[in-house]
Design a protein around this motif. Structure first.
Motif, PDB file in Angstrom:
ATOM      1  N   LEU A 278      12.445  -8.614   5.135  1.00 36.57           N
ATOM      2  CA  LEU A 278      11.500  -7.890   4.565  1.00 36.57           C
ATOM      3  C   LEU A 278      12.094  -6.915   3.787  1.00 36.57           C
ATOM      4  CD1 LEU A 278       9.098  -6.636   7.574  1.00 36.57           C
ATOM      5  CD2 LEU A 278       8.657  -8.001   5.450  1.00 36.57           C
ATOM      6  N   GLY A 279      13.407  -6.753   4.048  1.00 36.70           N
ATOM      7  CA  GLY A 279      14.315  -5.785   2.908  1.00 36.70           C
ATOM      8  C   GLY A 279      14.340  -6.343   1.633  1.00 36.70           C
ATOM      9  N   VAL A 280      14.643  -7.886   1.662  1.00 34.46           N
ATOM     10  CA  VAL A 280      14.912  -8.430   0.463  1.00 34.46           C
ATOM     11  C   VAL A 280      13.316  -8.549  -0.361  1.00 34.46           C
ATOM     12  CG1 VAL A 280      15.207 -10.690  -0.780  1.00 34.46           C
ATOM     13  CG2 VAL A 280      16.496  -9.842   1.275  1.00 34.46           C
ATOM     14  N   VAL A 281      12.347  -8.673   0.461  1.00 34.12           N
ATOM     15  CA  VAL A 281      11.032  -8.861  -0.285  1.00 34.12           C
ATOM     16  C   VAL A 281      10.699  -7.325  -0.871  1.00 34.12           C
ATOM     17  CG1 VAL A 281       8.590  -9.238   0.309  1.00 34.12           C
ATOM     18  CG2 VAL A 281      10.123 -10.538   1.319  1.00 34.12           C
ATOM     19  N   SER A 282      11.042  -6.217  -0.126  1.00 31.34           N
ATOM     20  CA  SER A 282      10.639  -5.234  -0.692  1.00 31.34           C
ATOM     21  C   SER A 282      11.152  -4.674  -2.176  1.00 31.34           C
ATOM     22  CB  SER A 282      10.992  -4.226   0.374  1.00 31.34           C
ATOM     23  OG  SER A 282      12.282  -3.859   0.336  1.00 31.34           O
ATOM     24  N   LEU A 283      12.470  -5.219  -2.277  1.00 32.25           N
ATOM     25  CA  LEU A 283      13.161  -5.273  -3.670  1.00 32.25           C
ATOM     26  C   LEU A 283      12.270  -5.741  -4.793  1.00 32.25           C
ATOM     27  CD1 LEU A 283      16.871  -6.141  -3.092  1.00 32.25           C
ATOM     28  CD2 LEU A 283      15.949  -3.870  -3.386  1.00 32.25           C
ATOM     29  N   TYR A 284      11.414  -6.982  -4.450  1.00 33.63           N
ATOM     30  CA  TYR A 284      10.629  -7.487  -5.306  1.00 33.63           C
ATOM     31  C   TYR A 284       9.307  -6.589  -5.630  1.00 33.63           C
ATOM     32  CZ  TYR A 284      13.859 -11.278  -6.015  1.00 33.63           C
ATOM     33  OH  TYR A 284      14.916 -12.019  -6.480  1.00 33.63           O
ATOM     34  N   ARG A 285       9.039  -6.144  -4.497  1.00 34.61           N
ATOM     35  CA  ARG A 285       7.479  -5.853  -4.411  1.00 34.61           C
ATOM     36  C   ARG A 285       7.298  -4.105  -4.851  1.00 34.61           C
ATOM     37  NH1 ARG A 285       3.168  -8.336  -2.124  1.00 34.61           N
ATOM     38  NH2 ARG A 285       2.164  -6.418  -1.820  1.00 34.61           N
ATOM     39  N   PHE A 286       8.308  -3.361  -4.759  1.00 35.54           N
ATOM     40  CA  PHE A 286       8.142  -2.062  -4.899  1.00 35.54           C
ATOM     41  C   PHE A 286       8.459  -1.746  -6.424  1.00 35.54           C
ATOM     42  CE2 PHE A 286       8.664  -0.705  -0.283  1.00 35.54           C
ATOM     43  CZ  PHE A 286       7.480  -0.901   0.007  1.00 35.54           C
TER      44      PHE A 286
ATOM     45  N   TYR B 136       4.370   7.521   1.369  1.00 36.84           N
ATOM     46  CA  TYR B 136       2.704   7.525   1.325  1.00 36.84           C
ATOM     47  C   TYR B 136       2.430   8.847   1.809  1.00 36.84           C
ATOM     48  CZ  TYR B 136      -1.904   5.988   2.126  1.00 36.84           C
ATOM     49  OH  TYR B 136      -3.203   6.068   1.625  1.00 36.84           O
ATOM     50  N   VAL B 137       2.356   9.742   0.501  1.00 37.32           N
ATOM     51  CA  VAL B 137       2.084  10.903   0.520  1.00 37.32           C
ATOM     52  C   VAL B 137       0.507  11.321   1.058  1.00 37.32           C
ATOM     53  CG1 VAL B 137       1.808  13.362  -0.619  1.00 37.32           C
ATOM     54  CG2 VAL B 137       3.497  11.433  -1.187  1.00 37.32           C
TER      55      VAL B 137
ATOM     56  N   ASN C  39       0.723  -1.416   0.052  1.00 39.16           N
ATOM     57  CA  ASN C  39      -0.074  -0.074   0.014  1.00 39.16           C
ATOM     58  C   ASN C  39       0.754   1.288   0.235  1.00 39.16           C
ATOM     59  OD1 ASN C  39      -2.201   1.949   0.340  1.00 39.16           O
ATOM     60  ND2 ASN C  39      -2.133   1.607   2.680  1.00 39.16           N
ATOM     61  N   ILE C  40       1.331   1.717  -1.387  1.00 39.18           N
ATOM     62  CA  ILE C  40       2.121   2.948  -1.306  1.00 39.18           C
ATOM     63  C   ILE C  40       1.380   3.959  -2.150  1.00 39.18           C
ATOM     64  CG2 ILE C  40       4.340   1.607  -0.781  1.00 39.18           C
ATOM     65  CD1 ILE C  40       4.812   1.730  -3.842  1.00 39.18           C
TER      66      ILE C  40
END
Lengths: 162, 126
Positions: free
Chosen positions: B22-30, A138-139, A90-91
């Motif tokens: 979680l840092g690793v997962v964020s590389l894929y999700r963002f 998240y703005v 959710n961003i």
């Protein structure tokens, strides 16, 4: 001179293994510190940087208090928040502008590092007038107040180094 | 090594590993470089702080119970590593984000980009 002593002591701290330090390590530390000090000799501290200010123990105590209490709490909360955003996806990202009105380079650096270390906010650029451009994950508000982005960090940076 | 210290070390290690993963997962999700910087640098900072804290707690208890000075040295070295990590992590993240913005990489799905507005350049469609 400051760089020389700082790197000399840091090297000795890193090679220290409990007992006495071998004399050859002092020679190595001297050599490395000399090289570092020569390499960084064009580094000129900013005009407000003075050793009296930096060495004031009250400043160190309040700096430690800042790192562990207001900053630590904000770091903890923001980490939980970003952890949830990683899981849910959710961003609502964007780059917002803030004008905290800090004068010295050191206080700007403290504020920019605090913003970047706090998850969810990332300093992208600081211009010459001291305006901060912050990437926010998240703005909630396109023209946010300072309170929303970094709470009391700016007044702390002003108190510590301005 | 008592049971209480063991639990503390285990707790810190688990929290640290949780945030690191979680840092690793964020590389894929963002979606883009800026949001990935949030995930990668922040979660790994917090994760590494907690794993470092686990080392410090473990070595300090070993030092206090056994009195071997090499454990104290290890604790000091870990503390120095944590302090250096905090400063360099923030500076590095800022440098990468600034370089990305200067190379005209637009933040994806961004609702507002004041820096591009200030530089007077038009954003490409996301």
């Amino acid at each position: 001179m400051f760089i020389f002593f700082a790197s000399f002591l840091m090297y000795l701290l890193l090679v220290w293994s409990g007992g006495t330090i071998a004399p050859v390590e002092f020679a190595v530390a001297f050599l490395l510190a000399t090289i570092l000090a020569l390499a960084a000799r064009t580094w000129v501290p900013s005009y407000r940087f003075s050793f009296l200010k930096i060495l004031n123990p009250l400043r160190w105590i309040s700096f430690l208090y800042y790192v562990f209490v207001p900053f630590g709490i904000a770091l903890f909360k923001a980490n939980i928040d970003v952890a949830i955003r990683v899981i849910t996806g959710n961003i609502r990202p964007g780059i917002v502008k803030l004008t905290p009105d800090l004068k010295s380079d050191l206080s700007r650096m403290i504020l920019a590092d605090s913003i970047t270390l706090t998850p969810g906010t990332l300093t992208v650029d600081v211009d010459d007038e001291g305006a901060f451009y912050v990437h926010w994950i998240y703005v909630r508000d396109e023209n946010p107040s300072e309170e929303e982005i970094y709470g009391s960090f700016a007044s702390w940076a002003r108190r510590l180094a301005d | 090594m008592g049971i209480v210290e063991g639990l503390f070390v285990l707790l810190f290690l688990l929290v640290g590993i949780f945030f690191n993963s979680l840092g690793v997962v964020s590389l894929y999700r963002f979606p883009d470089v800026y949001t990935r910087m949030h995930g990668a640098t922040k979660c790994s900072t917090f994760g590494s702080l907690f794993t470092g804290l686990a080392v410090i707690v473990y070595t300090l208890f070993r030092y206090l119970s056994a009195g071997e000075s090499r454990f104290l040295v290890l604790a000091i070295h870990t503390f120095v590593a944590m302090a250096v990590l905090l400063v360099t992590n923030a500076t590095g993240a800022h440098a990468i984000a600034r370089a990305a913005h200067r190379s005209r990489i637009d933040p994806k799905f961004a609702v507002v980009d004041r820096l591009a507005e200030k530089e007077g350049r038009r954003r490409r469609a996301a």
